[in-house]
Design a protein around this motif. Structure first.
Motif: not given
Lengths: 423, 423
Positions: A94, A96, A104, A106, A399-400
């Motif tokens: 992910l 975004r 963001l 994932r 999550y980064r």
């Protein structure tokens, strides 16, 4: 044991940051190391087998204990094939923009420390240790005590190769006593996941005694259901293969359900075929009104024979078949044979199992057959990974979030706004 | 209780086969039903609050108990927004030809029966029940006893709307006593997942007492680390927001780590800003050599204040900061403030937390801010779902395999071969 687990935890944090190439090099070096340690491995295995034979271990167990040329080249092929698979770590699933300048991602990452407990077969040690390394996890391994020398020799060859390649010293840990296993099951702050491979009773025991999540399965009670509209030749093939292609494994069928409309035409054809294959059918009352066979215990369905035996029950409807499977099955794999595609769709939606099959054998439920390349085992739990588990099941994600000094205060006050734009 | 759980299980098997439109219609009808039941809901809530006030419930808890116009329109907005989200069920995440005519599909599906236990806030009942319906799961709900009347009124309005829409009668079940919760925790063959929402001690108690997988978090011990190379203004903003934007929640920062190279320049600027915000800093020995503040208890870091209090520790290196976080953190969310992108990368790879942030506030760690639309909670476990959990975390998958009478025997004998071609 706590010390081993703490070392594995420390190693896991380093492993999580290792490059793809390094992990693959380590797998290739391990393959070479096993080849070189061949004489040593075979000696150790011979000593284990001599002891086991002396102690009167049953022949099937003695057979599982063997680590010979065939097994060696199998595990070496496995290591090489695993090194060729793509990286399960660092995949971005992910990405975004939350607000301009704040993004963001994932990203998949290793789980951490995995405790693996397996019975008998020493090649399982290589298979699981290598899967852990591929996915960047540290592993604590405990094999069957009857294979103690073989397991130690394999562990030493692998561990030495991994260290030499540049992986942390404590990537692999070996447990050699039951006592250590007992202690490990209590270390839920250090160990993230337990994978047990062995008999039903063994797996239940592990699950009962640990708060650490367990991935795997205890039972494999698979069903084949022959529907009201069906192709007889196909049904015979699928039932025969599901039961007899390899009866001792978890994805072999244990119970046959037959729709009452099909029972009269199907069962008399099935019976001689099963007789030829050496399978004993245990029938419900209605089954025994059609074919001659011993009586099934109708007070408790869901028996796992792991043998050339099969329970047979006639049902009145698709719904009754689904209800039977959801009640007595183990959530592993269940198949319908039907030419009615609406019935197949209903079956596959409503049967609550990891594998729901239409017009094919339950024996296909397997990581290699699914094309996963390598397999940890088959999971019948519903969380995390379900069904045959490959490298993906040994990963998690984090999550980064990367910004430029972004604060929630600015968002709350309306100085900035959420865009939630997928990149 | 067992009866309730069995009914929920039966309902879940029907729910798994419901159409997307039906589930969304049910959510919209629930929104209308709550609007219509307004007077009734407010009366029930008033009675709960009167009782609670009489029994001397603390003001913050009394506040959480309120279900008024504001809360009602919030949950109604939530229901409508949820109805607009795409279907989390039936998504095909893998499709592959295993051999000509035999195709494998991995399809998302509901988990089954979810037990939800929450404290105080009655709006949580609506939020979680609706997330379960969106994802095709049955839910057993238990709220705080001080909100008993409100919970029952909400449950009845929702349940009635769901039934009227055509969902199974037992889609939702209500538990009203502690005894029922205790029993539920033992029903691991009927309940697939427990989601507890409440205090640290409450969640720990649930985890301790059940073999059913638990999704959620007990602690939220988040860190901000200010690195050797940093932008002072940015660091001040991020630390202030992480600590003070809303101190009572799990994603607020509890500990500040400062690189020794930055401590002399950073801490004297931070101190007056934190004073203004009413934050008490508790410093390590080296911190107190730079700014005047009370002493931190250095024998045990990792305190979760949930208040305007913060521990401060000076560290010698990025590695020391990472080690501190991995040892004392709770795996929730940790941030680095740095202008050094290599340091940021190391931090984000090695810190073993669900959220690893660079140059932004820990307060962003939240399902709504991530754009998930709806949130079950934040999971700090590593299996299944990690970090903020949206609808995806309430789903699992099954493998559908569709053939034309395929057998493993044919594959083993070489009459057919595996193609493993992704479709």
């Amino acid at each position: 044991m706590k010390d081993k687990a703490e070392k594995a935890r420390a190693a896991s944090l380093v492993l999580a940051a290792t490059e793809f190439d390094l992990r693959n090099t380590a797998l290739r070096m391990a393959a070479e190391a096993l080849q070189k340690a061949k004489a040593n491995l075979f000696d150790a295995n011979r000593a284990d087998r001599d002891d086991a034979a002396e102690q009167g271990l049953a022949p099937p167990l003695l057979h599982r204990l063997v680590f010979d040329e065939g097994k060696l080249s199998e595990v070496i092929r496995g290591l090489t094939a695993l090194a060729d698979l793509p990286d399960p770590i660092g995949r971005v699933t992910l990405s975004r923009e939350l607000t301009p300048g704040l993004c963001l991602y994932r990203v998949t990452c290793p789980i951490g420390v995995i405790g693996v407990i397996f019975e008998s077969r020493p090649d399982a040690l290589v298979q699981i240790a290598s899967l852990c390394v591929k996915t960047g996890n540290a592993a604590l391994l405990k094999g069957g005590s009857e294979a103690k020398r073989t397991n130690r020799a394999l562990f030493e060859a692998l561990g030495e190769a991994f260290s030499r390649a540049g992986l942390p010293q404590d990537t692999l840990g070996l447990m050699e006593t039951r006592d250590e296993v007992g202690q490990m099951l209590g270390l839920d702050s250090l160990i993230d996941l337990i994978i047990p491979r062995g008999s039903n009773a063994f797996v239940r025991e592990i699950i009962k005694n640990s708060r650490i999540p367990v991935m795997g399965h205890a039972d494999g009670v698979c069903h084949v259901y022959v529907d009201a509209m069906y192709d007889k030749e196909m049904a015979l093939r699928v039932v025969l293969d599901s039961k007899t292609q390899y009866a001792a494994v978890c994805n072999a069928a244990e119970t046959l359900l037959v729709h009452t409309h099909s029972a009269d035409s199907f069962l008399p054809c099935l019976k001689p075929m099963m007789d030829d294959a050496g399978v004993t059918l245990y029938g419900c009352r209605r089954t025994r009104g059609i074919i001659a066979c011993p009586e099934a215990d109708e007070t408790g369905w869901g028996r796992e024979y792991l043998d050339l035996k099969m329970d047979v029950r006639v049902v009145d409807s698709l719904e009754e078949a689904i209800a039977h499977i959801n009640r007595y099955g183990s959530g592993h794999t269940d198949a319908i044979v039907t030419t009615d595609s609406a019935a197949a769709e209903t079956f596959m939606t409503r049967v609550d199992s990891a594998g729901v099959f239409h017009n094919c054998s339950t024996r296909f439920s397997d990581g290699f057959r699914y094309g996963f390349g390598a397999e940890v085992g088959v999971a019948t739990g519903k969380l995390h990974a379900r069904g045959p588990v490959g490298t993906e099941g040994l990963t998690t994600y984090k999550y980064r979030l990367i910004g430029k000094g972004h604060t929630v205060g600015d968002m709350a006050s309306g100085r900035a706004f959420y865009t939630h734009k997928d990149l």
